[in-house]
Design a protein around this motif. Structure first.
Motif, PDB file in Angstrom:
ATOM      1  N   ALA A 247      47.161  38.516  38.924  1.00 13.84           N
ATOM      2  CA  ALA A 247      48.579  38.850  38.807  1.00 13.84           C
ATOM      3  C   ALA A 247      49.217  38.742  40.182  1.00 13.84           C
ATOM      4  N   ARG A 248      50.547  38.733  40.228  1.00 15.83           N
ATOM      5  CA  ARG A 248      51.274  38.618  41.486  1.00 15.83           C
ATOM      6  C   ARG A 248      52.219  39.802  41.618  1.00 15.83           C
ATOM      7  N   THR A 249      52.214  40.397  42.797  1.00 19.65           N
ATOM      8  CA  THR A 249      53.033  41.576  43.042  1.00 19.65           C
ATOM      9  C   THR A 249      54.452  41.162  43.419  1.00 19.65           C
ATOM     10  N   ALA A 250      55.293  42.182  43.662  1.00 23.52           N
ATOM     11  CA  ALA A 250      56.682  41.906  44.000  1.00 23.52           C
ATOM     12  C   ALA A 250      56.826  41.195  45.332  1.00 23.52           C
TER      13      ALA A 250
ATOM     14  N   ASP B 273      53.933  42.194  33.868  1.00 22.30           N
ATOM     15  CA  ASP B 273      55.280  42.758  33.865  1.00 22.30           C
ATOM     16  C   ASP B 273      55.385  43.949  34.818  1.00 22.30           C
ATOM     17  N   VAL B 274      54.303  44.779  34.890  1.00 25.63           N
ATOM     18  CA  VAL B 274      54.325  45.949  35.786  1.00 25.63           C
ATOM     19  C   VAL B 274      54.182  45.521  37.240  1.00 25.63           C
ATOM     20  N   LEU B 275      53.206  44.672  37.535  1.00 19.61           N
ATOM     21  CA  LEU B 275      52.923  44.314  38.932  1.00 19.61           C
ATOM     22  C   LEU B 275      53.996  43.424  39.529  1.00 19.61           C
ATOM     23  N   ALA B 276      54.716  42.682  38.704  1.00 22.10           N
ATOM     24  CA  ALA B 276      55.772  41.820  39.239  1.00 22.10           C
ATOM     25  C   ALA B 276      56.909  42.626  39.835  1.00 22.10           C
ATOM     26  N   ARG B 277      57.010  43.902  39.489  1.00 23.29           N
ATOM     27  CA  ARG B 277      58.065  44.773  40.033  1.00 23.29           C
ATOM     28  C   ARG B 277      57.510  45.772  41.048  1.00 23.29           C
ATOM     29  N   THR B 278      56.242  45.626  41.404  1.00 22.36           N
ATOM     30  CA  THR B 278      55.599  46.592  42.309  1.00 22.36           C
ATOM     31  C   THR B 278      55.086  45.866  43.551  1.00 22.36           C
ATOM     32  N   PRO B 279      55.422  46.337  44.749  1.00 21.00           N
ATOM     33  CA  PRO B 279      54.855  45.711  45.951  1.00 21.00           C
ATOM     34  C   PRO B 279      53.354  45.963  46.040  1.00 21.00           C
ATOM     35  N   LEU B 280      52.726  45.227  46.952  1.00 23.34           N
ATOM     36  CA  LEU B 280      51.265  45.293  47.050  1.00 23.34           C
ATOM     37  C   LEU B 280      50.788  46.692  47.395  1.00 23.34           C
ATOM     38  N   ALA B 281      51.432  47.338  48.363  1.00 19.06           N
ATOM     39  CA  ALA B 281      50.992  48.681  48.763  1.00 19.06           C
ATOM     40  C   ALA B 281      51.080  49.650  47.599  1.00 19.06           C
ATOM     41  N   GLY B 282      52.195  49.600  46.848  1.00 17.28           N
ATOM     42  CA  GLY B 282      52.325  50.491  45.699  1.00 17.28           C
ATOM     43  C   GLY B 282      51.329  50.163  44.608  1.00 17.28           C
ATOM     44  N   ALA B 283      51.046  48.858  44.424  1.00 17.10           N
ATOM     45  CA  ALA B 283      50.067  48.478  43.404  1.00 17.10           C
ATOM     46  C   ALA B 283      48.682  48.990  43.751  1.00 17.10           C
ATOM     47  N   LEU B 284      48.328  48.960  45.035  1.00 15.37           N
ATOM     48  CA  LEU B 284      47.006  49.433  45.428  1.00 15.37           C
ATOM     49  C   LEU B 284      46.907  50.950  45.363  1.00 15.37           C
ATOM     50  N   VAL B 285      48.028  51.633  45.568  1.00 16.82           N
ATOM     51  CA  VAL B 285      47.990  53.099  45.569  1.00 16.82           C
ATOM     52  C   VAL B 285      48.151  53.658  44.159  1.00 16.82           C
ATOM     53  N   ASP B 286      49.196  53.252  43.449  1.00 19.41           N
ATOM     54  CA  ASP B 286      49.513  53.824  42.138  1.00 19.41           C
ATOM     55  C   ASP B 286      49.419  52.807  41.016  1.00 19.41           C
ATOM     56  N   GLY B 287      48.972  51.589  41.305  1.00 17.12           N
ATOM     57  CA  GLY B 287      48.994  50.552  40.285  1.00 17.12           C
ATOM     58  C   GLY B 287      48.016  50.776  39.162  1.00 17.12           C
ATOM     59  N   VAL B 288      46.888  51.382  39.421  1.00 17.94           N
ATOM     60  CA  VAL B 288      45.873  51.578  38.388  1.00 17.94           C
ATOM     61  C   VAL B 288      46.432  52.437  37.257  1.00 17.94           C
ATOM     62  N   ALA B 289      47.025  53.563  37.609  1.00 17.71           N
ATOM     63  CA  ALA B 289      47.571  54.458  36.575  1.00 17.71           C
ATOM     64  C   ALA B 289      48.743  53.800  35.859  1.00 17.71           C
ATOM     65  N   ALA B 290      49.614  53.124  36.628  1.00 18.85           N
ATOM     66  CA  ALA B 290      50.777  52.502  35.998  1.00 18.85           C
ATOM     67  C   ALA B 290      50.363  51.384  35.044  1.00 18.85           C
ATOM     68  N   VAL B 291      49.423  50.564  35.472  1.00 20.91           N
ATOM     69  CA  VAL B 291      48.968  49.478  34.608  1.00 20.91           C
ATOM     70  C   VAL B 291      48.267  50.036  33.379  1.00 20.91           C
ATOM     71  N   ARG B 292      47.447  51.053  33.526  1.00 17.10           N
ATOM     72  CA  ARG B 292      46.747  51.631  32.376  1.00 17.10           C
ATOM     73  C   ARG B 292      47.748  52.177  31.358  1.00 17.10           C
ATOM     74  N   GLU B 293      48.741  52.912  31.806  1.00 13.08           N
ATOM     75  CA  GLU B 293      49.720  53.469  30.873  1.00 13.08           C
ATOM     76  C   GLU B 293      50.527  52.369  30.190  1.00 13.08           C
ATOM     77  N   ARG B 294      50.901  51.366  30.983  1.00 15.78           N
ATOM     78  CA  ARG B 294      51.721  50.302  30.387  1.00 15.78           C
ATOM     79  C   ARG B 294      50.903  49.472  29.393  1.00 15.78           C
ATOM     80  N   VAL B 295      49.673  49.149  29.699  1.00 14.23           N
ATOM     81  CA  VAL B 295      48.841  48.362  28.787  1.00 14.23           C
ATOM     82  C   VAL B 295      48.547  49.156  27.524  1.00 14.23           C
ATOM     83  N   ALA B 296      48.237  50.465  27.664  1.00 13.66           N
ATOM     84  CA  ALA B 296      47.975  51.279  26.480  1.00 13.66           C
ATOM     85  C   ALA B 296      49.201  51.345  25.580  1.00 13.66           C
ATOM     86  N   ALA B 297      50.384  51.526  26.199  1.00 16.03           N
ATOM     87  CA  ALA B 297      51.610  51.576  25.393  1.00 16.03           C
ATOM     88  C   ALA B 297      51.908  50.219  24.766  1.00 16.03           C
TER      89      ALA B 297
END
Length: 335
Positions: free
Chosen positions: A63-66, A124-148
């Protein structure tokens, strides 16, 4: 896969408890359930085997970050087929009546559906998240978004598939970017380690200085006490010398007094002896003055005889004897 055996031109199927078997004979459903065991004819039987146990689907995609950084997402989706009839109607779960093997690849179709759906929501989630945010909070955000997203996907319930759980294992950037991101933290850790080393060295130096100061203070105190000891010893020696000198003076005075007393006593004794001798001599002279000459001559001869050596015999010639007698008689003639 079901266990199929041959007996006398017929087939016997024995399935596992986690496999749902659907048996159609001449277009009619004759067997439908999990863990079935029955006989059938292969020429007239249409079999479907749908697994109803929980299955793990591991997926990894990019995937590609913001900020246009490429990352790799590793996730696992647990799913199960809750409606085998719907799944068998929508996907090809048919098996060969002679071997029991699937004729198609239904699980790969399900895996493709779940992977593409999860990847779509992840992008869709990572395209709006910079790399630093993806590495820090991306796991939880991606898990919630994929589950939903999987829960809202209409194709899954229509296919009889339920998503049990979604786990995002890691979101990792490229190796060069990861090393670059690690560099500041490593430098900070190294700086903290250096600072701790310097502080430890400073503490060690301070302790060494304290120890050296204590040793120097101990040496100074020891030298001061040695000086006091030398002074005390000098004082004691001087006092002993003074006491000895005083004692010697007392002894000398006593000895001098004693000598004076002895000298006086000796002088007095000598005076008294001299006086006694003088008196004796005077008395002796008075006694000789009062005695006759012949008596004195006799005493002199006696005294002379006392002082002469011992003579056993004496021979005198007549001439000598006559002369001696004449000399002895001469005073009498004068008298």
């Amino acid at each position: 896969m079901a266990d199929i055996t041959r007996r006398f031109g017929r087939r016997h199927l024995r399935s596992a408890p986690t496999a749902h078997i659907r048996h159609h004979k001449r277009g009619k459903l004759t067997h439908d359930g999990a863990g079935l065991s029955f006989w059938y004819r292969s020429l007239s039987a249409a079999l479907s085997e749908v697994p109803v146990n929980d299955r793990e689907l591991a997926m990894a995609f990019h995937a590609r970050t913001a900020d246009f950084q490429d990352v790799t997402v590793q996730a696992t989706v647990t799913y199960r087929i809750s409606d085998p009839a719907e799944a068998a109607a929508r996907l090809d779960f048919s098996v060969d009546p002679d071997t029991g093997a699937w004729r198609g690849a239904p699980l790969e179709q399900i895996a493709t559906l779940l992977t593409e759906t999860a990847q779509q929501h992840t992008l869709d989630v990572l395209a709006r998240t910079p790399l630093a945010g993806a590495l820090v909070d991306g796991v939880a955000a991606v898990r919630e978004r994929v589950a939903a997203g999987l829960a809202a996907e209409p194709r899954l319930p229509a296919t009889g598939i339920d998503v049990v759980a979604v786990r995002v294992v890691a979101i990792r950037p490229e190796a060069e970017v990861e090393r670059a991101l690690r560099t500041p933290a490593r430098e900070q850790i190294q700086q903290e380690a250096d600072r701790a080393t310097y502080e430890r060295r400073a503490v060690a130096v301070e302790r060494e200085r304290t120890i050296a100061e204590n040793e120097l203070a101990s040496q100074i105190e020891l030298a001061r006490r040695e000086e006091q000891l030398v002074e005390q010893r000098g004082t004691n020696t001087r006092r002993e010398a003074e006491e000895s000198a005083a004692a010697d003076g007392v002894r000398a005075e006593a000895e001098a007094a004693r000598t004076v007393r002895l000298a006086g006593a000796e002088a007095e004794a000598a005076r008294q002896v001299g006086a006694a001798r003088a008196e004796a001599q005077a008395a002796w002279l008075r006694a000789h003055g009062e005695v006759e000459a012949a008596t004195l001559h006799a005493l002199a001869a006696t005294r002379l005889a006392e002082n002469l050596p011992h003579i056993d015999s004496l021979t005198l010639s007549p001439d000598v004897l006559t002369g001696l007698l004449s000399k002895l008689g001469r005073p009498e003639a004068g008298a």
